[in-house]
Each structure stands twice: as structure tokens, then as C-alpha cells.
Design a protein around this motif. Sequence first.
Motif, mmCIF file in Angstrom:
data_model
loop_
_atom_site.group_PDB
_atom_site.id
_atom_site.type_symbol
_atom_site.label_atom_id
_atom_site.label_comp_id
_atom_site.label_asym_id
_atom_site.label_seq_id
_atom_site.Cartn_x
_atom_site.Cartn_y
_atom_site.Cartn_z
ATOM 1 N N HIS A 1 -8.614 7.459 0.718
ATOM 2 C CA HIS A 1 -7.308 6.655 1.376
ATOM 3 C C HIS A 1 -6.829 5.680 1.055
ATOM 4 C CE1 HIS A 1 -7.778 9.222 4.823
ATOM 5 N NE2 HIS A 1 -8.974 9.527 4.747
ATOM 6 N N ALA A 2 -7.387 4.712 0.258
ATOM 7 C CA ALA A 2 -6.851 3.638 -0.333
ATOM 8 C C ALA A 2 -5.700 4.181 -1.292
ATOM 9 C CB ALA A 2 -7.914 2.501 -0.622
ATOM 10 N N VAL A 3 -6.381 4.802 -2.298
ATOM 11 C CA VAL A 3 -5.368 5.467 -3.310
ATOM 12 C C VAL A 3 -4.221 6.258 -2.965
ATOM 13 C CG1 VAL A 3 -5.107 6.633 -5.437
ATOM 14 C CG2 VAL A 3 -7.144 5.153 -5.045
ATOM 15 N N LEU A 4 -4.406 6.953 -1.854
ATOM 16 C CA LEU A 4 -3.363 7.559 -1.037
ATOM 17 C C LEU A 4 -2.198 6.756 -0.662
ATOM 18 C CD1 LEU A 4 -4.819 10.748 0.708
ATOM 19 C CD2 LEU A 4 -3.043 10.850 -1.164
ATOM 20 N N ALA A 5 -2.777 5.911 0.166
ATOM 21 C CA ALA A 5 -1.805 5.055 0.815
ATOM 22 C C ALA A 5 -0.856 4.160 -0.343
ATOM 23 C CB ALA A 5 -2.550 4.013 1.738
ATOM 24 N N HIS A 6 -1.566 3.683 -1.152
ATOM 25 C CA HIS A 6 -1.078 2.862 -2.400
ATOM 26 C C HIS A 6 -0.177 3.640 -3.311
ATOM 27 C CE1 HIS A 6 -0.890 0.294 -6.173
ATOM 28 N NE2 HIS A 6 -1.253 -0.735 -5.401
ATOM 29 N N THR A 7 -0.345 4.841 -3.330
ATOM 30 C CA THR A 7 0.535 5.810 -3.920
ATOM 31 C C THR A 7 1.875 6.112 -3.374
ATOM 32 O OG1 THR A 7 -1.321 6.989 -5.260
ATOM 33 C CG2 THR A 7 0.625 8.224 -5.259
ATOM 34 N N LEU A 8 1.664 6.398 -1.981
ATOM 35 C CA LEU A 8 2.835 6.636 -0.921
ATOM 36 C C LEU A 8 3.553 5.395 -0.975
ATOM 37 C CD1 LEU A 8 0.745 8.958 1.248
ATOM 38 C CD2 LEU A 8 2.742 9.652 -0.216
ATOM 39 N N GLY A 9 3.593 4.317 -1.221
ATOM 40 C CA GLY A 9 4.183 3.162 -1.240
ATOM 41 C C GLY A 9 3.584 1.800 -0.304
ATOM 42 N N ALA A 10 2.775 1.896 -0.017
ATOM 43 C CA ALA A 10 2.058 0.601 0.703
ATOM 44 C C ALA A 10 1.357 -0.136 -0.492
ATOM 45 C CB ALA A 10 0.953 1.049 1.841
ATOM 46 N N LYS A 11 2.009 -0.905 -0.954
ATOM 47 C CA LYS A 11 1.272 -1.675 -2.144
ATOM 48 C C LYS A 11 0.693 -2.805 -1.786
ATOM 49 C CE LYS A 11 3.547 1.045 -4.934
ATOM 50 N NZ LYS A 11 2.602 2.162 -5.710
ATOM 51 N N ARG A 12 0.791 -3.329 -0.737
ATOM 52 C CA ARG A 12 -0.020 -4.411 -0.060
ATOM 53 C C ARG A 12 -1.188 -4.043 0.655
ATOM 54 N NH1 ARG A 12 4.824 -5.365 -0.539
ATOM 55 N NH2 ARG A 12 5.332 -4.367 1.347
ATOM 56 N N VAL A 13 -2.161 -4.337 0.302
ATOM 57 C CA VAL A 13 -3.609 -3.808 0.961
ATOM 58 C C VAL A 13 -4.553 -4.935 1.402
ATOM 59 C CG1 VAL A 13 -5.616 -2.383 0.318
ATOM 60 C CG2 VAL A 13 -3.527 -2.073 -0.762
ATOM 61 N N ILE A 14 -4.818 -4.459 2.532
ATOM 62 C CA ILE A 14 -5.782 -5.438 3.210
ATOM 63 C C ILE A 14 -7.230 -4.736 3.658
ATOM 64 C CG2 ILE A 14 -6.511 -6.882 5.499
ATOM 65 C CD1 ILE A 14 -3.352 -7.090 5.718
ATOM 66 N N VAL A 15 -8.166 -5.173 3.276
ATOM 67 C CA VAL A 15 -9.588 -4.419 3.442
ATOM 68 C C VAL A 15 -10.370 -5.310 4.651
ATOM 69 C CG1 VAL A 15 -11.913 -3.856 2.501
ATOM 70 C CG2 VAL A 15 -9.783 -3.747 1.129
#
Length: 303
Positions: free
Chosen positions: A78-92
Motif C-alpha cells: 500500500h505504501a509503495v502504491l500510494a507513493h507510485t500514484l503521486g503521494a510522495k509525502r508519507v506519514i507512518v
Amino acid sequence: AWVTDTLERALGHSVESTICRLETDKFDMQIIDTPGHLTYLQNAVTGMAQADVAVLVVSAAPGELEAGLGPGGLTKEHAVLAHTLGAKRVIVVISKMDATEFSQKRFDAAKKEVAAALKSGGINPKGVAFLPISGLKGDNVYLAAGRCSWFEGWTAGPISGTSLLSALNAMTPPDRGDAPLRLSVERVLEVKGVGAVSLGRVESGVLKAGSQVVISPGGFTCEVKSIECHHTRVESATAGDVVGLCLDLPSGTIERGMVVGDAENDPPREEGFTAQIMIRTTPGVIRVGSTATLDCGTAHVPV
């Protein structure tokens, strides 16, 4: 998710992506809750494609962290998918800290394992905010620390903070430039007395009620009869807004994945594109004649 999705309360998991509004002292945000179950991954991708920031919620409860990161788990995916789809900023967000009696040791172990998973997926953990929360009573959700009294705060590159709210407020909206109007249709609903209402996110430009737009593929030209944002009628919507719009077209004309653009300013055209394909996992052997599914924006089509 339990707050935004009433269906989840009955089933125990999300099925569709759901949207709710969150106003802070800095931003007027739209929160998109996406399904985590493999069966509904298609719906999750549609929601992720509309996001600027990915908030990855990882359970710290015994057994649940390991299940998400182990074989068959979807935490990394899910993290990689979201990042690939344009959500470059990530909060865990390491959640359910109450199930660990607010153990710092458990949080540190979870952070280490998730950081390693993100790094192996091409996401630099040094730019990610890691923080513990307990949603049961709101510990470290909007007020700092709570019963996680040992938590001194998160740091992600040049920004830092303590609570989840501080992490959301620290994010900066992407520069959307002056590109022409583009709205990706995420779903179409039939509303009694109104007709077909198309839901989607304004990717760029400005959508105005009464304007002429072009729908692609298909090349349909029509008028925007009305626009609603969070059940409130508005005269216009700008990049980043998730809206519902009523178009002067017969029901059944518009489908998920279509793109809306300004009829007078570079309307969308049906053109091909070149893509670099990276195969991460496959359930079987890829042979000549094998089919796959392409997710492009909100479109979900076999290729």
C-alpha cells in the motif's frame, strides 16, 4: 476509518474509498479512507490516485504488525502504491498503542521494521514522519503525546512535530502550476431527482458551474449544471478539490476513468502514452497472451 465509513463498522473492513472533510487551523483537507483488504485493492488504488499525502496506518497490536509485514501482508504494498500514484509525502502512524500498554519498545520495533520495508520499496524513511497514536481516546492524535509520554516527537527531513495533527499541518501542498482543467471521474452515482452525478478530483485548473467541458474518451461536449463539495453547492472548484458535478448528459454516458477538461482551453484528447513497466510480484507465470489490468488515474481497464 471507523468514523468515516459506516459500512466498515458492520463488515470489519473497508470496501470503498470514502471521503470526509477535515478543517485544521492551517488547511481545509479532504481525508480519503482507502480499503486495506486485498479483495478491494482496485478501490484502494482509485482513492490513492487522488491523494497528495499518504498516511500509512500500521497496527502495533501483537500479531497484527507481523501479519501486515509478513508473507501476504499489504503494509509495504500500500505504501509503495500510494507513493507510485503521486503521494510522495508519507506519514507512518503506529496505531493501537493501547494494545501494547503504550510500550516504547514495541513502537521502536515497529518503526524499525516499517522503515526497512519502505526503504526496500524505494521510499527514503528519513523523509517519513513516524509517530505513535491510540485512536481509542485520541492519544497523540491532535494533542501531543498523551499516554505516549516517552515520545519526544517525529522528524522528517527539515520538518518536525509531535502529534498526527502537527504532521498533517506540516505537509506542503504540491505546486499544481497553471495547467488546464483536468478532473478524473472516480465514480458515477444515480441520484433520484437529479440524475447522474460524477464524483472526482480536480487535478489541475478551475472547474466552473455553467462552463462548457469536454469528456474524454468519447469527445462529449456538455455544460456543467452544478458542482457540490461536501454536500454544499459551490460555483467553482480548484486543483485538489474532490467534488460531485452534474453534467448536461444522458445517464450512462460517463464512466469511471473518464477525464473532464475545459472545452475552450486545451481539452483532453485521446492519445497514447509510453510507459516503463516494472513487475514487482505476480501470482503466476507471465506468458504470451497473458492479460493484466492498467490503473491510470481513476481508470481500471484490462490490457
